[in-house]
Design an enzyme around this catalytic site. Structure first.
Site, PDB file in Angstrom:
ATOM      1  N   ARG A  22     -21.505  28.503  47.076  1.00 58.92           N
ATOM      2  CA  ARG A  22     -21.799  27.082  46.875  1.00 58.92           C
ATOM      3  C   ARG A  22     -20.614  26.180  47.240  1.00 58.92           C
ATOM      4  NH1 ARG A  22     -26.511  26.248  43.423  1.00 58.92           N
ATOM      5  NH2 ARG A  22     -26.448  27.983  41.977  1.00 58.92           N
ATOM      6  N   VAL A  32     -16.236  26.381  51.719  1.00 57.97           N
ATOM      7  CA  VAL A  32     -16.170  27.458  52.722  1.00 57.97           C
ATOM      8  C   VAL A  32     -17.445  28.304  52.664  1.00 57.97           C
ATOM      9  CG1 VAL A  32     -14.933  29.541  53.437  1.00 57.97           C
ATOM     10  CG2 VAL A  32     -13.654  27.523  52.726  1.00 57.97           C
ATOM     11  N   SER A  49     -21.888  30.997  36.918  1.00 60.52           N
ATOM     12  CA  SER A  49     -22.390  30.104  35.864  1.00 60.52           C
ATOM     13  C   SER A  49     -23.911  30.036  35.740  1.00 60.52           C
ATOM     14  CB  SER A  49     -21.864  28.689  36.119  1.00 60.52           C
ATOM     15  OG  SER A  49     -22.237  28.285  37.423  1.00 60.52           O
ATOM     16  N   GLN A  51     -14.922  32.614  46.558  1.00 67.13           N
ATOM     17  CA  GLN A  51     -14.812  32.024  45.226  1.00 67.13           C
ATOM     18  C   GLN A  51     -13.388  31.555  44.917  1.00 67.13           C
ATOM     19  OE1 GLN A  51     -17.414  31.583  43.143  1.00 67.13           O
ATOM     20  NE2 GLN A  51     -16.213  30.788  41.443  1.00 67.13           N
ATOM     21  N   CYS A 105      -5.986  28.498  57.143  1.00 72.09           N
ATOM     22  CA  CYS A 105      -6.700  27.714  58.155  1.00 72.09           C
ATOM     23  C   CYS A 105      -5.813  27.267  59.324  1.00 72.09           C
ATOM     24  CB  CYS A 105      -7.341  26.504  57.496  1.00 72.09           C
ATOM     25  SG  CYS A 105      -6.240  25.665  56.359  1.00 72.09           S
ATOM     26  N   GLN A 116      -3.418  17.731  57.992  1.00 69.10           N
ATOM     27  CA  GLN A 116      -4.516  18.485  57.386  1.00 69.10           C
ATOM     28  C   GLN A 116      -5.479  17.594  56.605  1.00 69.10           C
ATOM     29  OE1 GLN A 116      -1.391  22.080  56.696  1.00 69.10           O
ATOM     30  NE2 GLN A 116      -3.324  22.380  55.655  1.00 69.10           N
ATOM     31  N   GLY A 169      -9.474  20.575  53.147  1.00 66.91           N
ATOM     32  CA  GLY A 169      -8.650  21.766  52.964  1.00 66.91           C
ATOM     33  C   GLY A 169      -8.258  21.948  51.508  1.00 66.91           C
ATOM     34  N   LYS A 197       3.323  30.330  54.876  1.00 67.10           N
ATOM     35  CA  LYS A 197       2.250  31.163  55.433  1.00 67.10           C
ATOM     36  C   LYS A 197       2.307  31.221  56.962  1.00 67.10           C
ATOM     37  CE  LYS A 197      -1.007  30.369  51.637  1.00 67.10           C
ATOM     38  NZ  LYS A 197      -2.136  29.533  51.158  1.00 67.10           N
ATOM     39  N   HIS A 203      -8.406  20.118  60.909  1.00 67.52           N
ATOM     40  CA  HIS A 203      -6.948  20.045  60.841  1.00 67.52           C
ATOM     41  C   HIS A 203      -6.376  19.892  62.253  1.00 67.52           C
ATOM     42  CE1 HIS A 203      -7.344  20.993  56.737  1.00 67.52           C
ATOM     43  NE2 HIS A 203      -6.774  22.184  56.658  1.00 67.52           N
ATOM     44  N   GLN A 252     -11.306  23.340  60.459  1.00 69.00           N
ATOM     45  CA  GLN A 252     -10.674  24.381  59.632  1.00 69.00           C
ATOM     46  C   GLN A 252     -11.688  25.089  58.751  1.00 69.00           C
ATOM     47  OE1 GLN A 252     -10.958  21.447  58.288  1.00 69.00           O
ATOM     48  NE2 GLN A 252     -10.853  21.626  56.072  1.00 69.00           N
TER      49      GLN A 252
HETATM   50  N1  HSE Z   1      -4.559  25.481  52.562  1.00 65.06           N
HETATM   51  C1  HSE Z   1      -5.384  24.716  53.420  1.00 65.06           C
HETATM   52  C2  HSE Z   1      -5.276  23.264  53.116  1.00 65.06           C
HETATM   53  C3  HSE Z   1      -6.795  25.178  53.287  1.00 65.06           C
HETATM   54  O1  HSE Z   1      -4.834  22.925  52.013  1.00 65.06           O
HETATM   55  O2  HSE Z   1      -5.619  22.449  53.953  1.00 65.06           O
HETATM   56  C4  HSE Z   1      -7.428  25.458  54.593  1.00 65.06           C
HETATM   57  O3  HSE Z   1      -8.444  24.481  54.850  1.00 65.06           O
END
Ligand code: HSE
Length: 368
Positions: free
Chosen positions: A10, A13, A38, A74, A136, A163, A167, A243, A273, A349
């Site tokens: 839900r 992503v 839930s 999740q 992403c 971004q 995200g 990352k 992004h 993204q």
């Molecule tokens: N960590 C990334 C952000 C999530 O905060 O944009 C990827 O969409």
């Protein structure tokens, strides 16, 4: 048919993943079981071809351990709670995850098959069962610069990201819209005789007041930007910046680490992004040679001519959102070093940066 469990379908992503799977008719070749944290016992809210029409309990280890494959969107908290419990009781199925929790595990592979298909296959053959989607911006960067990485041409890479609010999650998207609404109320009397600096002053004064909606972002994003994403780590980077190097090198399975660093910035867009790259190559390449290498790497990347019209029409979140294409443009030699180039890329993204590598990983396992 394999039993495939879906958790977190839900969320942003998860919803994009389902949308893509329905479009590609992926549900025809699996028996999908949907889980909930839930609403256990309720009917699944859409019509697909599967046996189990009832939502199952996402914390029920017995049901989860009967599955061949689990796909979780999740989040890290759920994965950290459930994944090891399942492995501890001997569950040997495939776990495909969107969250970052398992990415640094020795026995996990970060999946982005246009980049590391052979490595993924090798790991499947070795019996690896845990496959995780990458960060992403990392996945989008690799999709755009894949040709240069494949030919081992990159000495180092510096990146500045732009971004989108999505995200950070749905609450942040909603808050960005509330911030925009707040600003638009202040400026809704604009006409030809308006003094724009008076409006700007009014907006600047009001967006830092307490009644400006900023429960999630803590500060204004609309009319501003936030040069900080995720938590701080010890060397001055944010986790999002950390990352870049770690995940890229893990995906590429490099022997010698390719240095990557930069600044990650949240901007007031809703989806997709963007990233600005400074690329130091190991050797001299002509501009055309470099463009050819980038263009020929995969069918989604698209080199955009370095002129105003092509750039503003094709190289923006507005042009890319909801699409799988990865435009890259503003490719030029930098006058700071003969082997340094700049490039700018945009990608959705939620697609290549999140849902699509997971969907493709599932297909790969089903056809393996
Ligand atoms: N960590 C990334 C952000 C999530 O905060 O944009 C990827 O969409």
């Amino acid at each position: 048919m394999k039993d495939v469990g879906f958790i977190g379908w839900r969320g942003i992503v998860g919803s994009v993943l389902l949308e893509r799977m329905i479009k590609e008719k992926d549900f025809n070749s699996i028996n999908a079981i949907f889980f909930t944290t839930s609403q256990c016992g309720e009917l699944i809210p859409f019509d697909i071809q599967n046996k189990c029409k009832i939502l199952q309990d996402a914390y029920n280890i017995e049901i989860l351990s009967s599955l061949d494959i689990i796909i979780s969107c999740q989040g890290s908290k759920y994965t950290s709670k459930i994944y090891s419990k399942l492995r501890l009781i001997g569950w040997n199925g495939y776990w495909i995850d969107a969250s970052s929790y398992l990415r640094s595990f020795t026995n996990s592979v970060i999946v982005l098959d246009p980049i590391n298909l052979n490595f993924i296959k090798k790991k499947i053959d070795m019996g690896i069962k845990t496959f995780v989607g990458g960060n992403c911006t990392v996945s989008l960067m690799l999709m755009s610069l894949g040709g240069l990485f494949k030919d081992n041409l990159i000495e180092w890479l510096s990146v500045s990201t732009y971004q989108a609010a999505s995200g950070a999650g749905s609450n942040f998207m909603k808050e960005l819209l509330l911030q925009m609404k707040f600003i638009s109320k202040i400026s809704n009397f604009i006409n030809n005789s308006t003094n724009i600096l008076d409006i700007e002053k009014n907006i600047s004064k009001n967006i830092i007041k307490n009644d400006f909606p900023k429960k999630y972002f803590s500060v204004p994003l609309a009319g501003s930007l936030i040069p900080w994403i995720d938590k701080k780590i010890n060397n001055g980077q944010t986790k999002e910046e950390w990352k870049g190097q770690f995940e890229t090198n893990k995906i590429l399975n490099t022997k010698n680490i390719i240095p990557i660093d930069g600044t990650c910035v949240r901007i007031g867009t809703l989806r997709s992004h963007s990233q600005s790259f400074t690329i130091k190559l190991k050797q001299q390449l002509s501009l055309n040679n470099m463009k050819d290498i980038i263009q020929s790497h995969n069918k989604w990347v698209k080199v955009i001519p370095n002129d105003m019209s092509h750039t503003i029409n094709n190289l923006t979140p507005a042009a890319v959102s909801g699409k799988l294409s990865i435009p890259i443009g503003r490719i030029k030699k930098l006058n700071i070093d003969k082997n340094c180039f700049s490039a700018f890329s945009v990608g959705d993204q939620l697609l290549w940066g999140a849902a699509e590598p997971l969907r493709r990983m599932l297909k790969l396992l089903l056809n393996y």
